[in-house]
Structures are given as structure tokens and as C-alpha cells.
Design a protein around this motif. Structure first.
Motif, PDB file in Angstrom:
ATOM      1  N   HIS A  13      -9.668 119.483  70.013  1.00  0.00           N
ATOM      2  CA  HIS A  13      -8.662 120.493  69.681  1.00  0.00           C
ATOM      3  C   HIS A  13      -9.244 121.897  69.841  1.00  0.00           C
ATOM      4  N   ALA A  14     -10.478 122.092  69.371  1.00  0.00           N
ATOM      5  CA  ALA A  14     -11.134 123.399  69.518  1.00  0.00           C
ATOM      6  C   ALA A  14     -11.323 123.739  70.987  1.00  0.00           C
ATOM      7  N   LYS A  15     -11.730 122.749  71.777  1.00  0.00           N
ATOM      8  CA  LYS A  15     -11.946 122.983  73.206  1.00  0.00           C
ATOM      9  C   LYS A  15     -10.647 123.366  73.902  1.00  0.00           C
ATOM     10  N   ALA A  16      -9.568 122.640  73.598  1.00  0.00           N
ATOM     11  CA  ALA A  16      -8.287 122.934  74.237  1.00  0.00           C
ATOM     12  C   ALA A  16      -7.814 124.336  73.890  1.00  0.00           C
ATOM     13  N   THR A  17      -7.971 124.713  72.620  1.00  0.00           N
ATOM     14  CA  THR A  17      -7.553 126.054  72.205  1.00  0.00           C
ATOM     15  C   THR A  17      -8.417 127.115  72.863  1.00  0.00           C
ATOM     16  N   ALA A  18      -9.728 126.892  72.899  1.00  0.00           N
ATOM     17  CA  ALA A  18     -10.639 127.855  73.512  1.00  0.00           C
ATOM     18  C   ALA A  18     -10.307 128.069  74.984  1.00  0.00           C
ATOM     19  N   HIS A  19     -10.046 126.981  75.700  1.00  0.00           N
ATOM     20  CA  HIS A  19      -9.776 127.098  77.135  1.00  0.00           C
ATOM     21  C   HIS A  19      -8.382 127.675  77.403  1.00  0.00           C
ATOM     22  N   CYS A  28     -18.995 124.381  77.894  1.00  0.00           N
ATOM     23  CA  CYS A  28     -19.944 124.368  76.783  1.00  0.00           C
ATOM     24  C   CYS A  28     -19.565 123.293  75.770  1.00  0.00           C
ATOM     25  N   ALA A  29     -20.571 122.726  75.129  1.00  0.00           N
ATOM     26  CA  ALA A  29     -20.335 121.648  74.183  1.00  0.00           C
ATOM     27  C   ALA A  29     -19.877 122.199  72.838  1.00  0.00           C
ATOM     28  N   ALA A  30     -19.142 121.368  72.105  1.00  0.00           N
ATOM     29  CA  ALA A  30     -18.722 121.745  70.761  1.00  0.00           C
ATOM     30  C   ALA A  30     -19.888 121.607  69.797  1.00  0.00           C
ATOM     31  N   VAL A  31     -19.885 122.466  68.768  1.00  0.00           N
ATOM     32  CA  VAL A  31     -20.926 122.459  67.745  1.00  0.00           C
ATOM     33  C   VAL A  31     -20.266 122.247  66.394  1.00  0.00           C
ATOM     34  N   THR A  32     -20.752 121.283  65.638  1.00  0.00           N
ATOM     35  CA  THR A  32     -20.216 121.037  64.305  1.00  0.00           C
ATOM     36  C   THR A  32     -20.840 122.023  63.325  1.00  0.00           C
ATOM     37  N   ARG A  36     -17.644 118.032  55.759  1.00  0.00           N
ATOM     38  CA  ARG A  36     -17.599 117.627  54.361  1.00  0.00           C
ATOM     39  C   ARG A  36     -16.233 117.014  54.069  1.00  0.00           C
ATOM     40  N   PRO A  37     -16.103 116.299  52.958  1.00  0.00           N
ATOM     41  CA  PRO A  37     -14.793 115.727  52.618  1.00  0.00           C
ATOM     42  C   PRO A  37     -13.695 116.768  52.496  1.00  0.00           C
ATOM     43  N   ASP A  38     -14.064 117.999  52.065  1.00  0.00           N
ATOM     44  CA  ASP A  38     -13.041 119.020  51.858  1.00  0.00           C
ATOM     45  C   ASP A  38     -12.833 119.934  53.051  1.00  0.00           C
ATOM     46  N   ALA A  39     -13.681 119.843  54.071  1.00  0.00           N
ATOM     47  CA  ALA A  39     -13.523 120.712  55.244  1.00  0.00           C
ATOM     48  C   ALA A  39     -14.414 120.228  56.375  1.00  0.00           C
ATOM     49  N   THR A  40     -13.828 120.131  57.562  1.00  0.00           N
ATOM     50  CA  THR A  40     -14.591 119.849  58.772  1.00  0.00           C
ATOM     51  C   THR A  40     -14.336 121.001  59.731  1.00  0.00           C
ATOM     52  N   VAL A  41     -15.430 121.593  60.258  1.00  0.00           N
ATOM     53  CA  VAL A  41     -15.311 122.802  61.069  1.00  0.00           C
ATOM     54  C   VAL A  41     -16.132 122.618  62.338  1.00  0.00           C
ATOM     55  N   VAL A  42     -15.499 122.899  63.484  1.00  0.00           N
ATOM     56  CA  VAL A  42     -16.132 122.725  64.788  1.00  0.00           C
ATOM     57  C   VAL A  42     -15.947 123.989  65.596  1.00  0.00           C
ATOM     58  N   ARG A  43     -16.990 124.388  66.322  1.00  0.00           N
ATOM     59  CA  ARG A  43     -16.915 125.555  67.194  1.00  0.00           C
ATOM     60  C   ARG A  43     -17.012 125.131  68.654  1.00  0.00           C
ATOM     61  N   PRO A  95     -11.119 132.823  65.476  1.00  0.00           N
ATOM     62  CA  PRO A  95     -12.185 133.360  66.332  1.00  0.00           C
ATOM     63  C   PRO A  95     -13.531 133.171  65.650  1.00  0.00           C
ATOM     64  N   TYR A  96     -14.560 132.958  66.436  1.00  0.00           N
ATOM     65  CA  TYR A  96     -15.898 132.787  65.866  1.00  0.00           C
ATOM     66  C   TYR A  96     -16.430 134.124  65.371  1.00  0.00           C
ATOM     67  N   GLY A  97     -17.061 134.083  64.197  1.00  0.00           N
ATOM     68  CA  GLY A  97     -17.758 135.245  63.659  1.00  0.00           C
ATOM     69  C   GLY A  97     -19.157 134.839  63.225  1.00  0.00           C
ATOM     70  N   ARG A  98     -20.092 135.760  63.296  1.00  0.00           N
ATOM     71  CA  ARG A  98     -21.467 135.443  62.919  1.00  0.00           C
ATOM     72  C   ARG A  98     -21.620 135.497  61.405  1.00  0.00           C
ATOM     73  N   PRO A  99     -22.091 134.403  60.783  1.00  0.00           N
ATOM     74  CA  PRO A  99     -22.198 134.372  59.324  1.00  0.00           C
ATOM     75  C   PRO A  99     -23.429 135.097  58.801  1.00  0.00           C
ATOM     76  N   VAL A 100     -23.488 135.233  57.494  1.00  0.00           N
ATOM     77  CA  VAL A 100     -24.672 135.771  56.833  1.00  0.00           C
ATOM     78  C   VAL A 100     -25.837 134.811  57.068  1.00  0.00           C
ATOM     79  N   ASP A 101     -26.995 135.367  57.343  1.00  0.00           N
ATOM     80  CA  ASP A 101     -28.184 134.551  57.585  1.00  0.00           C
ATOM     81  C   ASP A 101     -28.800 134.150  56.245  1.00  0.00           C
ATOM     82  N   PRO A 102     -28.729 132.860  55.863  1.00  0.00           N
ATOM     83  CA  PRO A 102     -29.289 132.468  54.560  1.00  0.00           C
ATOM     84  C   PRO A 102     -30.806 132.595  54.497  1.00  0.00           C
ATOM     85  N   ALA A 103     -31.449 132.692  55.653  1.00  0.00           N
ATOM     86  CA  ALA A 103     -32.909 132.817  55.684  1.00  0.00           C
ATOM     87  C   ALA A 103     -33.371 134.261  55.509  1.00  0.00           C
ATOM     88  N   ASP A 104     -32.418 135.201  55.403  1.00  0.00           N
ATOM     89  CA  ASP A 104     -32.766 136.615  55.273  1.00  0.00           C
ATOM     90  C   ASP A 104     -32.013 137.219  54.094  1.00  0.00           C
TER      91      ASP A 104
END
Length: 314
Positions: A13-19, A28-32, A36-43, A95-104
């Protein structure tokens, strides 16, 4: 019974929408991003597809999507204003957005987050918007803890006792105090992304719990972590100062913010501790240092004074 192939179908579904939006995005391949039981998110490329919690309904989700679409400077706007149905789950694309970096942690955008929340709380509440679901989510965490407690457990007992000290509205057993504000409902730093990626402005994401409610709830997680000694005082000060400077309505402009924050912060402490105990039990391990700190905070809680039960700034 064979499980529905939600993850691969969500990726398709993500691929079809992106294209459909950018035919040249390639193969490009999809990235999970989450499963989780309450949310599944794919880019896929610049498109993110999200399967919302199983209990989501169009009546609850569609008005929330409409708010996000109308507030592009505060909330990430959806690519799809109406959710699709995929194996009985409501699915939206973003749309994809860059998240906060938990390592910083030193780069945590506390000022930007506070300013966004203040803007959200100042926005007139749209007609027909459901209640903010923060208290209901906290109540679910405690209910799950009760169902998995089993033998007497001092940690669980402390959390449940703390939960029972809260007013009914904070336990989702009564309506939230009026007048309500437009609230995110589940704020933490993971609910921020830069869009356009990688260096666009910060925006709030995740509208599942958006609604009318007590605005102090959106400040409660950082407030709780500060009160538990898990958030450094300077970071809490940066957050609170920026929120007040941006005209946020959850706390008074000056003076002690805790009369407004106390009940929501207690509720978020109990919710987070309940989740921690449940997770540790499922994994067959003792609580770690942070989890024990949350339980200890619950153990110190006493009944909420009557003057703090309405959660509105004076």
C-alpha cells in the motif's frame, strides 16, 4: 487460523501510494518503522503508511485527520484524508519526516516541541472533535497491569494504589474538566519529525489520541520524568519556559505550574510504571533502574488534594 499478511500488504500500500505521487521514486524497498499490536508503520521512499490501532473507527479518526490537514504548521498533514481498510485496520498515508535522534539527547528539540504544543492549545477546538484519549490510554495500561498481576507484587501494588488516588477524570471514569483545549493526547519526543526531511521545521505527528481535553496532559510526560529525576532540570526549564513564552494555556504564565500539572503528571507516572511492570513480567526479568524509579515515585504518591482535581491553571 492464518494471520492476515498486514505487514507485506501495508508495504504494498505504501509503495502504491508513493509511486502514484512520485512515479520516479524507483524500486526502493519498503522499510518497517514500527510493528506493534497498536500500530504498524512502513516507509516506501517519501511515503509512510500506518495501520492504526485495531479499535480505531472512521468516526474517531476522520475528524482527527481533518484537524491535521488544517494545521500544517503544527501537525504533519496526511497524504490521504480518508483512511483505507486493510484486513480490518484503518490505514493512512503520510509524508516521511526525520524523527528525533534518540542517540543524541543533547539535541532534543524541547523549545520546538513546547512551541508546537502551545500553538495547538491556543487553536480553537473544531466542532465534532472527539475527546482527547490520554486518560483512556492510561486506563488501558492500568487495566492490563491488573490482568497480569497474578500473585501479590509490591511494585504493582504501589502503581495501583497511586492510580486509585487520582480523580475520576484522570482515570477515564468521568468527562475531562471543561473548558477543554485542543490536545495532542500522547506527547513525547517520538511524536516529532522534521518535514521536509531532513532539515525542515519540526512538526507533531500521530493523531490517534488528538482531541478536546486538559492541555496539561500534553506536558505531563516531561513533567513526570522531571519529578522522578529522569529529566534534567535544565531541560525541563527549557521546555516550560518556551511553552510559556509561546502563550501556552496549560499552566499560568508565571508562578508555580504544578497545581495544573500535578494530576496529569501523576497519571502519566502511573501509566508508564504500569507498562514497565507488564513488560518486565512478560519478559521474565526484574525492573531496570528507570522502571524502578517510576514505581518508587508511585509509592510516594498520596491522595490528590481536592483543589487540584480540576486541572485548570489559575
Amino acid at each position: 487460523m492464518t494471520a492476515h499478511p498486514l505487514l507485506p500488504d501495508l508495504a504494498a500500500h505504501a509503495k502504491a501510494t508513493a509511486h502514484s505521487l512520485t512515479p520516479s521514486c524507483g524500486s526502493c524497498a519498503a522499510v518497517t518503522l514500527a510493528d506493534r499490536p497498536d500500530a504498524t508503520v512502513v516507509r516506501h521512499a517519501g511515503t509512510v503508511a500506518k495501520a492504526h490501532p485495531p479499535d480505531s473507527t472512521p468516526a474517531g479518526l476522520v475528524p482527527r485527520l481533518a484537524v491535521a490537514a488544517r494545521l500544517p504548521g503544527l501537525l504533519l498533514a496526511p497524504l490521504t484524508p480518508e483512511p483505507a481498510d486493510l484486513h480490518g485496520r484503518l490505514v493512512t498515508c503520510w509524508p516521511y519526516g526525520r524523527p528525533v535522534d534518540p542517540a543524541d539527547p543533547d539535541a532534543a528539540p524541547w523549545e520546538a516541541a513546547a512551541t508546537l504544543l502551545a500553538g495547538l492549545h491556543r487553536t480553537p477546538v473544531p466542532a465534532g472533535l472527539p475527546a482527547m484519549r490520554g486518560p483512556a490510554k492510561a486506563a488501558r495500561a492500568v487495566t492490563r497491569l491488573r490482568s497480569t498481576t497474578g500473585a501479590p507484587d509490591t511494585a504493582a501494588t504501589a502503581v495501583l494504589r497511586a492510580w486509585d488516588t487520582l480523580p475520576a477524570w484522570a482515570r477515564a471514569e468521568a468527562p475531562q474538566p471543561a473548558p477543554g483545549a485542543l490536545c495532542h493526547g500522547d506527547f513525547h519526543l517520538g511524536q516529532l519529525v522534521r518535514h521536509p526531511a531532513p532539515d525542515g521545521p519540526w512538526l507533531l505527528i500521530d493523531v490517534d489520541d488528538l482531541g478536546t481535553g486538559v492541555p496539561a496532559w500534553d506536558l505531563a510526560r516531561p513533567a513526570a520524568w522531571y519529578a522522578c529525576g529522569l529529566l534534567p532540570p535544565d531541560e525541563w526549564s527549557r521546555f516550560l519556559t518556551a511553552y510559556r513564552a509561546a502563550g501556552g494555556t496549560a499552566v499560568p504564565v508565571q508562578g508555580d505550574p504544578w497545581p495544573a500539572l500535578d494530576v496529569p503528571a501523576r497519571a502519566l507516572t502511573a501509566q508508564t510504571a504500569a507498562r514497565a511492570i507488564t513488560k518486565a513480567r512478560e519478559e521474565g526479568r526484574p525492573l531496570d533502574e528507570v522502571e524502578q524509579c517510576l514505581v518508587d515515585a508511585c509509592d510516594r504518591m498520596v491522595p490528590v488534594p481536592p483543589e487540584l482535581t480540576q486541572a485548570s491553571p489559575k
